[in-house]
Enzyme design. Structure first.
Site, PDB file in Angstrom:
ATOM      1  N   SER A  31       0.381  -1.729  -0.099  1.00  0.00           N
ATOM      2  CA  SER A  31       0.045  -0.247  -0.047  1.00  0.00           C
ATOM      3  C   SER A  31       0.656   1.067   0.231  1.00  0.00           C
ATOM      4  CB  SER A  31      -1.013  -0.062   1.203  1.00  0.00           C
ATOM      5  OG  SER A  31      -0.649   0.033   2.329  1.00  0.00           O
ATOM      6  N   ASP A 227      -3.292   6.609  10.960  1.00  0.00           N
ATOM      7  CA  ASP A 227      -3.037   5.103  11.611  1.00  0.00           C
ATOM      8  C   ASP A 227      -1.857   4.418  11.673  1.00  0.00           C
ATOM      9  OD1 ASP A 227      -1.699   4.954   9.167  1.00  0.00           O
ATOM     10  OD2 ASP A 227      -3.510   3.887   7.444  1.00  0.00           O
ATOM     11  N   HIS A 230       0.878   4.021   7.313  1.00  0.00           N
ATOM     12  CA  HIS A 230       0.750   5.070   5.680  1.00  0.00           C
ATOM     13  C   HIS A 230       1.404   6.347   6.151  1.00  0.00           C
ATOM     14  CE1 HIS A 230      -2.523   1.917   5.118  1.00  0.00           C
ATOM     15  NE2 HIS A 230      -1.883   1.613   4.311  1.00  0.00           N
TER      16      HIS A 230
END
Length: 261
Positions: A31, A227, A230
């Site tokens: 990601s 979070d 990321h």
């Protein structure tokens, strides 16, 4: 003004194609390579903010999921990593960082969020899709110059996965070089900025690889989103510039000296 006739050429909106001497870079991993910069977690949408360093440029192209070229723009992985919302990643900042030196830059996005290294083994769908896209990228000319690789967060959960990471990564490098018939293909990997229990074991494997033409840039300390997983948009820009510096330092053809006057 001359009248239009049936013999006049038909105007089309066909997307531009990069020139045959394009310099190709494969973007792969999970990601943080696909890009979550600017993605609003609760709304599941991207805020649309593109920093100056990641702006489109006529000399930067992207191979879309349907295997056609287009002028590249954020989010680069929107049609590749389709199960999540994509935002800003490091790819455009990288491309803008190298284009003046290398010429036309052609990016081949392949990253998919939440994927472990074992899912990038030869024979697995992600690996085979990446190889297919890489082979297609040179069909009309150009050279694959490097793979930019940012992956490993999904391998930090268990001791077994973390301990197996280095061997799996070395196998990945060997396999992709063999399958693309590029035995010295440069790989620029990113040492993790985030992870869970066994992150340091994976980082140790990434930073300690001793394979020819594999270099590592360290993302540790770059700003994370709320979070704690990321990278933020600005952190992705910084990472893209780090990747560009690594490529220009280790792998780019030397600058041609100007003739003396």
């Amino acid at each position: 003004m001359a009248a239009t006739t049936d013999l006049d050429p038909i105007q089309t909106n066909a997307p531009p194609n990069p020139p045959p001497n394009k310099q190709i870079f494969i973007l792969s991993g999970q990601s943080n390579m696909a890009g979550r910069g600017g993605v609003l977690k609760k709304l599941h949408r991207w805020d649309g903010v593109v920093p100056p360093e990641a702006q489109p440029h006529p000399s930067i192209f992207r191979l879309i999921a349907k295997l056609h070229w287009e002028v590249a723009h954020e989010p680069l992985h929107a049609d590749i990593d389709t199960k999540k919302t994509c935002g800003v990643g490091p790819g455009m900042a990288f491309a803008n960082g190298v284009r003046e030196r290398v010429g036309t830059v052609a990016l081949v996005p392949c990253a998919v969020g939440g994927t472990a290294i074992k899912e990038w083994a030869r024979g697995e769908k992600l690996y085979e899709d990446m190889v297919k896209r890489a082979r297609h990228s040179v069909k009309d000319g150009g050279e694959i110059r490097a793979i930019l690789w940012f992956q490993g967060e999904s391998d930090t959960s268990t001791e077994h996965d973390a301990d197996a990471y280095q061997g799996n990564m070395e196998a990945f490098v060997a396999n992709v070089r063999r399958d693309l018939a590029l035995p010295s293909l440069p790989i620029i990997q990113v040492a993790l900025a985030s992870g869970v229990k066994y992150i340091e074991r994976v980082r140790e494997a990434q930073l300690g690889m001793r394979v020819e033409n594999v270099v590592c840039v360290d993302a540790k300390g770059l700003e994370l989103k709320e979070d704690n997983l990321h990278l933020t948009t600005q952190a992705q820009v910084i990472l893209g510039q780090m990747l560009a510096d690594a490529y220009l330092t280790h792998f780019a053809p030397p600058l041609k000296s100007k003739p003396s006057t």
